[in-house]
Design an enzyme around this catalytic site. Structure first.
Site, PDB file in Angstrom:
ATOM      1  N   GLU B 125       6.064 -16.714  11.382  1.00  9.45           N
ATOM      2  CA  GLU B 125       5.725 -15.634  10.437  1.00  9.45           C
ATOM      3  C   GLU B 125       6.930 -14.868   9.935  1.00  9.45           C
ATOM      4  O   GLU B 125       7.036 -14.571   8.748  1.00  9.45           O
ATOM      5  CB  GLU B 125       4.759 -14.623  11.083  1.00  9.45           C
ATOM      6  CG  GLU B 125       3.312 -15.026  11.092  1.00  9.45           C
ATOM      7  CD  GLU B 125       3.018 -16.015  12.192  1.00  9.45           C
ATOM      8  OE1 GLU B 125       3.930 -16.283  12.994  1.00  9.45           O
ATOM      9  OE2 GLU B 125       1.897 -16.514  12.255  1.00  9.45           O
ATOM     10  N   HIS B 194      -6.760 -10.326  18.215  1.00 10.74           N
ATOM     11  CA  HIS B 194      -7.241 -10.751  16.897  1.00 10.74           C
ATOM     12  C   HIS B 194      -8.055  -9.668  16.229  1.00 10.74           C
ATOM     13  O   HIS B 194      -8.728  -9.927  15.247  1.00 10.74           O
ATOM     14  CB  HIS B 194      -8.108 -12.011  17.030  1.00 10.74           C
ATOM     15  CG  HIS B 194      -7.304 -13.255  17.221  1.00 10.74           C
ATOM     16  ND1 HIS B 194      -6.827 -13.641  18.436  1.00 10.74           N
ATOM     17  CD2 HIS B 194      -6.906 -14.196  16.337  1.00 10.74           C
ATOM     18  CE1 HIS B 194      -6.151 -14.771  18.304  1.00 10.74           C
ATOM     19  NE2 HIS B 194      -6.182 -15.133  17.046  1.00 10.74           N
TER      20      HIS B 194
END
Lengths: 424, 389
Positions: B125, B194
């Site tokens: 990322e 998450h």
């Protein structure tokens, strides 16, 4: 690719990875690496923990080979000489100005590493990009940013290349395709990868093609960065997509006070290229002609679309990490070893021995550069400081990003906007 | 006052299924006529008169047809339209290409535009966000997808230093027209990592704009506006809202990045919310209406900067504010909004500003505990009753 071997130690991908490269012994293990249970050690077998013993000093890679590069013309030699002298005199002037209180903060000087900047950047076209780190003054100068713009930026004046907003560690110049200047190590490497991606995208998607081939991006960074995740992630992506980029490691053996050998499990950085499928090259970074040779090949590879190269330049910084660094950990004999290999002195000697120019011609170049740098200081001194209104001007490219105020209008539409505050 | 809230959004919140078609009239939208103009000139103009005119035209247009989409399809439509019109728009992300996106937002785009324009990245990322920055500096317009917003924590270095600050530190020489998007928020037992709400972490970064979409209509509009913006924009989507269904116009439209959305006009209290909590608020609003309250519900949409005009007008009318958000209490969007309101509209307040946020806990896996961490409609009802005493 054969020309790599002439000037430098070269590892081709895959083949070397399997054959293990050279047959040098690995560096000695630390005493505590043993997993045997500790007994009381007999005094005679006590090993003192060695402070760094640089295996580079042991002479494996450092011996400059004689004439291991192609011939250089007089014009090229003088261009290289002038660029390196500009870098050196500019940085020396920075130190002076810093101690006189004209510039502040963190200033990282490039003395001793000029061969890498000059050797690589002078091979680039104007459309090619350079991404650097905080040690970026000389990369900016080599790429063509005027000395007065860099000096004014260092003085924090409005006429600096970044309007005084960036400072020493954030040199940018869009006309010269200098994409920064980054303070955190490693954070410029993905930006360089993105610039290389854009070059490939323009060629393949937008169907814009330059006359020479792809625009190349050079990413400069140090030995400390080579232990950082972004380095490895970008080596992977650059090779995966065959991006037109050259990763240039300026291995000056020290990351502030951390010796490269104490920080890195396998200190031979160039070997990490083949692990990702790209060539890894090691070159003597104190010899501008050798660096130039390697740079040419790596840049041409990238331009032809053959993908990235990892080039490790063995180099050294004559000053501390920054002007605030007392530089107490590096040993005097290491420093004198590299001082004797000063790239500028070496090139001067080469030019005179090869009869490319006379000593007085070189002296006149030095005098000219002295004047350029003096003028840069005068310009920076005379330039105005940024006014208060500049504070809010470049926060957003579209200043509507400051939002809609209580009165229903965009804040930036208020004529007094730049005198206000930046609450959003 | 017991006027039915029929004029307001009748978009049903249905976590797994579809919702009823909406008869909502969009408050501010640029009519199609100007939308087809010069690239970059499509913006809702500041100023009440311009917005009123735009509303009137939009109302007329929305009666003329439209097509039903799910929210993720609306995002895809917006992205696809921008990619068709501008060849410098590209997408980076994990599984955005051949897989079509883990929430199907980029489904079909790789086949349409190729593997370089819809780039499947390795799992890196920080580096591919930085690649987006470098590409943006050299003239492309990348849309970077975080498979889950939480993964963008790994990209924080690049988002803060380079997306947010590089335009400034370069003295305005380089612009970063990047869009960073992805699903965040608390889902259905997805676990703590998450279920993160990154809007509170990113809000301090100077130079960054943040918007949160909540309906298919504003999802498409904000996606298009974010791509066209010269600023770096973070577009927050929500994991539980991707299957919302709504009829959206056939004509091209964009939403203004800096404007808030009036969901339900009212008189008694201003409820400021965004993203999924909008639906909890609307559910609570039904109960409140039955109890005789008339809440005004505003979806702030623009998390940074705040639309202080819309918010201020509402406060000047109702004099009471309730903020309902999904981020955690500490350092959340509500905290910033509260202090912005106090700074600007203190004299108009008749009661302290109430802020309902998620608990300052990692989101637990167990369903009962997870429900207890986020704000539920019953709490909203109780809060309004308390404010309106």
């Amino acid at each position: 690719m054969a020309s790599f071997t002439a000037a430098a130690k070269f590892l081709a991908p895959v083949a070397a990875a399997r054959s293990g490269g050279d047959s040098r012994a690995p560096p000695p293990p630390f005493p505590s690496a043993s997993l045997r249970p500790r007994r009381k050690p007999a005094p005679s077998r006590l090993r003192t923990v060695l402070a760094v013993s640089s295996d580079v000093l042991s002479g494996n890679k450092s011996a400059p080979a004689a004439a291991a590069h192609s011939a250089v013309t007089r014009e090229e030699a003088l261009e290289l000489y002038e660029d390196m002298v500009l870098g050196r005199i500019f940085e020396d002037m920075c130190a002076q100005m810093y101690y006189r209180g004209k510039m502040f903060g963190f200033v990282h000087l490039y003395n001793g590493q000029e061969a890498v900047s000059t050797g690589f950047i002078k091979q680039l076209n104007q459309a090619d990009c350079v991404v650097s780190t905080y040690r970026d003054h000389v990369h900016a100068l080599s790429k063509g940013v005027p000395a007065r713009s860099v000096m004014a930026e260092l003085f924090g004046k409005a006429t600096g290349c970044c309007r005084g907003q960036g400072g020493s560690m954030h040199m940018f110049s869009a006309p010269h395709n200098l994409l920064g200047g980054f303070a955190f190590i490693g954070e410029g490497i993905p930006v360089a990868t993105g610039a290389a991606f854009a070059a490939k995208y323009r060629h393949e998607v937008l169907k814009e093609s330059g006359p020479d081939g792809l625009d190349v991006t050079l990413a400069f960074f140090g030995d400390g960065t080579c232990n950082n995740g972004q380095f490895f992630e970008c080596l992977n992506m650059a090779q995966l997509w065959k991006l037109p980029i050259v990763f240039v490691v300026e291995n000056n053996l020290w990351a502030i006070g951390m010796s490269h050998l104490r920080a890195t499990s396998d200190p031979e950085i160039y070997k990490k290229g083949p692990a990702f499928g790209m060539p890894g090259v090691h070159v003597d970074g104190m010899d501008v002609l050798k660096v130039r040779e390697v740079a040419k090949e790596a840049i041409e590879r990238a331009r032809r679309g053959e993908g990235p190269t990892l080039v490790e330049c063995e180099t050294y910084r004559f000053r501390g990490h920054s002007l605030a660094d007392p530089d107490e950990l590096r040993k005097p004999d290491e420093k004198s070893h590299y001082a004797a290999r000063d790239p500028i002195t070496a090139l001067k000697k080469y030019i005179i021995e090869q009869n490319l120019a006379t000593e007085s011609e070189l002296k006149s170049i030095e005098k000219k550069i002295d004047d350029v740098v003096e003028e840069a200081v005068e310009f920076a001194d005379a330039s105005p400081l940024p006014p208060r209104s500049q504070l809010l001007e470049n926060v957003f490219s579209d200043p509507k990003g400051f939002g809609i105020g209580p009165d229903g209008k965009y804040r930036c539409e208020d004529p007094l906007f730049t005198q206000g505050t930046a609450q959003v | 006052m017991a006027t039915a809230a029929s004029a307001a959004s009748s978009l049903q919140y249905a976590p797994h299924g579809v919702g009823a078609a909406s008869t909502k009239k969009p408050r501010s939208v640029v009519p199609a006529a100007t939308a087809r103009g010069r690239r970059g000139s499509v913006r809702a103009r500041g100023g009440m008169a311009a917005r009123a005119a735009a509303n009137a035209e939009a109302e007329a247009e929305s009666k003329s047809g439209g097509h039903e989409v799910l929210l993720f399809e609306a995002l895809r439509e917006g992205l696809m339209e921008e990619m068709k019109e501008d060849p410098t728009v590209c997408v980076f992300g994990e599984d955005v290409g051949h897989y079509g996106g883990s929430y199907k937002v980029t489904k079909g785009l790789a086949e349409m535009f190729g593997d370089l324009r819809v780039l499947d990245t390795p799992i890196a990322e920080n580096s591919f966000t930085g690649m987006g920055v470098g590409a943006a500096m050299k003239g492309l317009r990348p849309v970077v997808e975080g498979m889950n917003m939480g993964f963008l924590l790994l990209a924080y270095n690049q988002i803060s230093n380079n997306c947010g600050m590089l335009h400034y530190t370069s003295g305005g020489q380089y612009k970063i027209p990047i869009v960073i998007r992805g699903p965040g928020g608390v889902g259905r037992q997805l676990g703590a990592e998450h279920s993160q709400r990154l809007e509170s972490y990113f809000q301090s970064i100077p130079g960054l704009q943040m918007v949160a979409c909540s309906t298919p209509y504003n999802a498409k509009g904000l996606m298009k506006a974010a791509i066209r913006s010269e600023n770096p924009v973070v577009l927050f989507e929500h994991v539980l809202l991707y299957n919302l269904k709504e009829k959206i116009p056939d004509e091209e439209y964009i939403c203004c990045l800096e404007e808030a959305e009036m969901v339900r006009p009212g008189e008694h209290v201003t409820i400021l919310t965004y993203s999924r909590m909008r639906y909890h608020v609307m559910q609570a609003a039904k109960t409140l209406v039955n109890k005789g309250y008339d809440p005004e519900v505003i979806d702030i949409r623009s998390l940074k900067p705040f639309d202080l005009h819309t918010i201020g007008n509402s406060i000047k009318k109702t004099h009471r504010v309730l903020i309902v958000e999904e981020c955690m209490r500490t350092g959340g969007i509500g905290a910033s909004l509260r202090s912005a309101i106090i700074d600007n509209f203190w004299d108009y307040l008749d009661a302290p500003i109430m802020c309902l946020s998620s608990q300052d806990v990692p989101t637990p896996y167990a369903a009962t505990l997870e429900d207890a961490t986020v704000v539920q409609p019953a709490q909203i009802v109780a809060a309004v009753e308390q404010i309106c005493q």
